[in-house]
Design an enzyme around this catalytic site. Structure first.
Site, short mmCIF file in Angstrom:
data_model
loop_
_atom_site.label_atom_id
_atom_site.label_comp_id
_atom_site.label_asym_id
_atom_site.label_seq_id
_atom_site.Cartn_x
_atom_site.Cartn_y
_atom_site.Cartn_z
N ARG A 145 -21.35 14.21 6.25
CA ARG A 145 -21.85 14.24 7.62
C ARG A 145 -20.85 14.90 8.56
O ARG A 145 -19.65 14.88 8.32
CB ARG A 145 -22.20 12.83 8.08
CG ARG A 145 -21.12 11.80 7.92
CD ARG A 145 -21.66 10.40 8.24
NE ARG A 145 -20.92 9.35 7.56
CZ ARG A 145 -21.44 8.18 7.23
NH1 ARG A 145 -22.71 7.93 7.50
NH2 ARG A 145 -20.73 7.26 6.63
N ARG A 185 -32.57 0.73 6.06
CA ARG A 185 -32.24 1.62 4.93
C ARG A 185 -30.87 1.30 4.35
O ARG A 185 -30.65 1.42 3.15
CB ARG A 185 -32.38 3.08 5.33
CG ARG A 185 -31.23 3.72 6.09
CD ARG A 185 -30.20 4.34 5.13
NE ARG A 185 -29.33 5.27 5.80
CZ ARG A 185 -28.03 5.11 5.95
NH1 ARG A 185 -27.41 4.01 5.52
NH2 ARG A 185 -27.31 6.04 6.54
N GLY A 190 -18.86 -2.23 5.24
CA GLY A 190 -18.26 -2.06 6.55
C GLY A 190 -17.35 -0.86 6.69
O GLY A 190 -17.24 -0.29 7.77
N GLY A 191 -16.68 -0.44 5.62
CA GLY A 191 -15.80 0.72 5.70
C GLY A 191 -16.62 2.00 5.68
O GLY A 191 -17.21 2.33 4.66
N ASP A 192 -16.65 2.74 6.80
CA ASP A 192 -17.54 3.90 6.85
C ASP A 192 -16.99 5.04 7.69
O ASP A 192 -17.73 5.92 8.11
CB ASP A 192 -18.92 3.51 7.36
CG ASP A 192 -18.87 2.84 8.74
OD1 ASP A 192 -17.78 2.77 9.32
OD2 ASP A 192 -19.93 2.41 9.22
#
EC number: 4.3.1.12
Length: 358
Positions: free
Chosen positions: A52, A119, A232-234
């Protein structure tokens, strides 16, 4: 859902999305959406894939997540601002577009704040279906914020999880989660520490929000045979697990070039071996191999999952009327005469202004 005029694009508002989810039923929605997610992982090689596009700041991140299967193109705009809750704002907000590759015309514009929550949970459950211990029924959820209920319901709908052990630094978040899941068929225990929450859990879900290299789980908390669903790690600099857990686990990821930047594995060398989820789903490699294996799904969210969600909503909207017709595209009858379209509209406005009052 029909699109009689190409300049008119169906738009799904927050209100319509909530009505659609409730009409279908949350667990049914999650189960059906998971089917679309898994279907697209099975045709992984058809997709145009890229990490992304992210714009980072000290407050958070704003991202664009594009992908295409050659027939349809989809993208999502999404932010992640952990401190927003202090101001009464959402940590994550999103919207998305599905378009026709042949013409480039958009076919759907939709809210994706609610849809992303669905999702994300559906994808976690798809991964766990292939990686978690057989007959897993008990899940610990560390971090009881906006995503926690969706995770619980997805794991119930798809894996049959019916026992939850909850922990959050903020007891009010845990109380909120318990309140929202009342009557949903769970046996819920509110725990006073992470150590208590993971005790006896077959699956450990970490879904915290702070933008920091936190250590939510340490190595001594993780016993043999569990599946870790690390959500949570993103983003760079945001992790939840001690590095020793990673080195003990078999790690599964969505798209390695993105996960190495944003996921738990950003703590490891760039060439550290990981497994791709699509290869497990298609049977190219094994997922869970034995009862003592620790499996770790290092989830950061990938554009194909949003693409799956957009496809699902497009299909589910048919004959519901749960969308608005948005006049989004300037589409003159003569494609080369865009300026003429503007002039004709000017004349229309002038004629309307000179009409006598009725």
């Amino acid at each position: 859902m029909t699109q009689p005029n190409l300049n008119i694009v169906p738009f799904v508002s927050v209100d319509h999305m909530m009505k659609l989810v409730l009409r279908v039923g949350v667990e049914t929605f999650l189960k059906e959406l998971a089917g679309y997610v898994e279907e697209d992982f099975r045709r992984w090689q058809n997709f145009d894939k890229t990490p992304r596009v992210a714009s980072h700041s000290k407050e958070g991140v704003i991202e664009l997540m594009p992908t295409s299967d050659g027939t349809l193109y989809g993208f999502k705009y999404v932010n992640g601002h952990p401190k927003n809750t202090r101001d009464g704002l959402q940590t994550v907000t999103a919207f998305g577009v599905l378009a026709n590759v042949g013409s480039g015309y958009p076919m759907l514009l939709t809210e994706m704040t609610i849809l992303t929550a669905l999702r994300t949970a559906a994808t976690s459950a798809v991964a766990a279906k292939h990686l978690a211990p057989k007959n897993a029924r008990t899940m610990a959820i560390i971090g009881n914020g906006a995503q926690s209920e969706f995770q619980a319901l997805a794991f119930k709908a798809i894996l049959g999880v019916d026992k939850l052990r909850l922990y959050d630094l903020d007891p009010q978040a845990t109380a909120k989660c318990i309140r929202n899941l009342q009557g949903a068929g769970f046996d819920i225990v509110a725990c006073k520490s992470v150590e208590e929450a993971v005790e006896g859990a077959d699956i450990i879900t970490t879904v915290t929000a702070d933008k920091a290299n936190a250590t939510i789980l340490t190595d001594n908390m993780v016993g043999a045979g569990v599946h870790i669903n690390a959500v949570g790690g993103d983003c760079p600099g945001k992790t939840e697990l001690h590095g020793d857990i990673l080195r003990r686990s078999d790690i599964f990821v969505e798209y390695p070039p993105q996960t190495r930047i944003e996921g738990e594995i950003q703590q490891l060398p760039e060439d550290y071996p990981v497994n791709e989820l699509w290869e497990v789903i298609t049977g190219r490699i094994a997922g869970r191999k034995d009862a003592r294996q620790i499996t770790l799904f290092d989830s950061v969210g990938f554009a194909t999952e949003d693409f799956s969600a957009l496809r699902y909503v497009r299909d589910k909207l048919k004959d519901t009327g749960l969308y608005e017709q948005l006049d989004l595209l300037a589409d003159p009858d003569e494609p080369r005469d865009l300026y003429g379209m503007l002039l004709r509209h000017e004349k229309l406005l002038q004629s309307e202004s000179t009409k006598p009052a009725a």
